[in-house]
Scaffold this active site. Structure first.
Site, mmCIF file in Angstrom:
data_model
loop_
_atom_site.group_PDB
_atom_site.id
_atom_site.type_symbol
_atom_site.label_atom_id
_atom_site.label_comp_id
_atom_site.label_asym_id
_atom_site.label_seq_id
_atom_site.Cartn_x
_atom_site.Cartn_y
_atom_site.Cartn_z
ATOM 1 N N HIS A 295 2.286 16.033 -0.706
ATOM 2 C CA HIS A 295 2.688 17.142 0.151
ATOM 3 C C HIS A 295 4.061 17.661 -0.286
ATOM 4 O O HIS A 295 4.867 16.911 -0.843
ATOM 5 C CB HIS A 295 2.804 16.687 1.611
ATOM 6 N N CYS B 124 -3.915 16.547 -0.467
ATOM 7 C CA CYS B 124 -4.191 15.354 0.336
ATOM 8 C C CYS B 124 -5.635 15.379 0.848
ATOM 9 O O CYS B 124 -6.567 15.218 0.081
ATOM 10 C CB CYS B 124 -3.167 15.223 1.452
#
Length: 541
Positions: free
Chosen positions: A496, A389
């Site tokens: 994630h 991310c």
């Protein structure tokens, strides 16, 4: 159906509320009851993507459009998240829902505060960013959000046999009582029976319990059904006569003495923690986690030399979603280091740049520590690098923020992937299930694997136009989600939760971590042994 409510209050942050609430969720679920967790307000940059069911309109609440933020990719359907879509909640309530064998949804944590600076937090209401609430002063929010909090709790009570409620910090913070929406106001609304837990390992436990009780109003004291001594080391017989004297003073019995336990398998909510007794913890604050240098976990197994066995996670100040790395701590033979200096990277075969709540700021911090040079040198030697991310965004050539979403300036990236990230006013919040394409180099074991996780990010990443025109193109191994450099040792991914996928763990490390169900059942067994006979049943009688 109107659920009985059990509430876990604490004498401080870090006392053990989240752990105990999780254990209670699994304990009551194991009795065949329908259970849901609830925490009215959480402050954490560890968040999960969950369902966002529609709630009945609450009097005095914000209009739906005021509480919803845009999400999704440009051209990828509606730009605004509809109710009934997906939203964010604190990770602790996500895991509590799994412990309760319930489907996590935004009602379980209706208000989430995500720290972006020492004195500023992004406000997430019912799973969606609320710019209006974010702009309000702390004490100005409570009456605006209480109707939504109460409606969420009422809906859960109507659907379940038991609701396990977690408080925040301490209920006796007298400077915050007037604007409280997470402790005593919730206990009264739910007519909850409360446990008050303290960390005896810190010292002063009986004073903490008595002082907290004494600062409560008489009607709130009456809700305290028992005191819990958490993290006890030694002979419990040595506690006498303190529990008896405390009961004489307060009328409240000490109903459990929970032994100290390292490595219980749950992610820690409030910062970077370690399984070793010598490593401290970070209490909750409005600022982001501060960690000690080279805090690490390992066991005695050396493991195979061709597999990652020494991983360094860069612990920048605004680190987010660090709980996703808990499975790495549970993998046999793996050494995990939280790194803040170049020296902390020594000996690591794999570097991970995790998510960040303030990517440009954390990238500037990383450069100030000299970690940028250490990371690029590691990559130049062929060492594994993974960006997740915000970490993926840092690995690119540039960060562009013309809308001032995270900062007021653009910034160069680390230049390890020929990508550019543009920050947009909308935020992507959704689960992700995907299949890796063909990877090369050290990450080749992921080729063809189907994995799942979740996305929470504002930036949108694409090939750098000028570099692509010159023939320097990052290998896109998952469309719009993951890229690899030409050598194959640097991988960036927006998703994630990769390490929570058993197939990913097996492919990368040739090992398995204990399942969450194993962890939850073990926690439930711990409290069943620690609590006095009949107490847990009496709480919901």
């Amino acid at each position: 159906m109107t659920a009985r409510c059990v509430m876990v209050l604490g004498t401080s942050s870090g006392a053990g509320k989240s752990w105990l609430a999780t254990a209670l969720c699994r304990h009551y679920a194991n009795q065949g009851l329908k259970v849901a967790p609830f925490k009215a307000q959480n402050m954490s940059n560890n968040a999960r993507v969950v369902m966002a069911p529609t709630l009945p309109a609450a009097r005095g609440s914000l209009p739906p459009e005021g509480a919803l933020a845009a999400f999704g990719r440009p051209g990828g359907g509606s730009g605004v998240a509809p109710m009934g879509g997906f939203g964010e909640i604190g990770s602790a309530q996500y895991f509590q829902a799994l412990a309760a064998r319930a489907v996590p949804d935004v009602r379980m944590n209706p208000l989430l505060l995500k720290p972006e600076a020492d004195t500023h937090s992004q406000v997430v209401l019912l799973g969606q960013v609320s710019p209006e609430l974010t702009a309000l002063p702390w004490r100005g929010r409570s009456e605006r959000v209480w109707p939504q909090i109460a409606a969420a709790l009422d809906a859960l009570r109507a659907e379940n046999d038991v609701v396990v409620i977690e408080g925040a910090g301490s209920p006796a913070e007298i400077n915050l009582m007037a604007s409280d929406v997470v402790n005593l106001r919730v206990a009264r609304h739910a007519d909850a029976r409360c446990l008050l837990v303290t960390d005896i390992d810190r010292g002063g436990a009986f004073a903490h319990l008595y002082g907290t009780w004494a600062l409560l109003a008489p009607e709130d004291r009456a809700r305290i059904a028992g005191f819990v001594l958490n993290k006890f080391r030694g002979d419990a017989a040595l506690l006498a006569p303190a529990p008896e004297q405390l009961q004489e003073l307060t009328g409240v019995p000490t109903v459990a003495v929970v032994p100290m336990r390292f490595g219980h398998g749950l992610p820690e909510e409030d910062g970077v923690f370690d399984a070793a007794p010598s490593v401290g913890f970070q209490a909750k604050s409005a600022s982001s986690p501060t960690v000690g240098c080279a805090d690490s976990y390992s066991n005695d197994s050396d493991g195979a030399p061709d597999l990652p066995r020494h991983i360094a996670v860069i612990a920048y100040p605004r680190i987010s979603n660090l709980d996703e790395f808990q499975p790495l701590k549970n993998v046999p033979g793996l050494r995990l280091v939280w790194a803040r200096t170049p020296g902390d990277l020594a000996g690591a075969d794999t570097l991970i740049l995790p998510g960040s709540k303030a990517t440009a700021s954390d990238l500037a911090w990383l450069r100030a520590q000299g970690l940028d040079a250490a990371i690029t040198a590691h990559a130049a030697r062929g060492g594994r690098v993974l960006g997740v991310c915000g970490g993926l965004q840092m690995l690119g050539e540039a960060l562009i923020d013309v809308h001032g979403v995270e900062s007021q300036a653009n910034a160069p990236g680390l230049g390890l992937l020929s990508l550019v990230t543009s920050f947009e006013p909308f935020k992507t919040v959704r689960p992700a299930e995907f299949r890796f394409g063909t990877l090369i180099g050290p990450w080749a074991a992921l080729s063809g694997l189907t994995a799942q996780g979740y996305e929470i990010h504002s930036g949108q990443t694409a090939q750098h136009p000028a570099m692509a025109a010159a023939g320097d193109v990052a290998r896109e191994v998952v469309p719009q989600l993951a890229w690899q450099n030409a050598a194959g040792n640097v991988l960036g991914c927006y998703v994630h939760g990769l390490f929570e996928d058993a197939d990913v763990l097996q492919a990368l490390f040739g090992a398995e971590a204990p399942s969450l169900d194993t962890v939850f059942d073990r926690l439930a067994g711990d409290i069943a042994r620690a609590f006095a006979p009949g107490v847990l049943a009496q709480l919901i009688a």
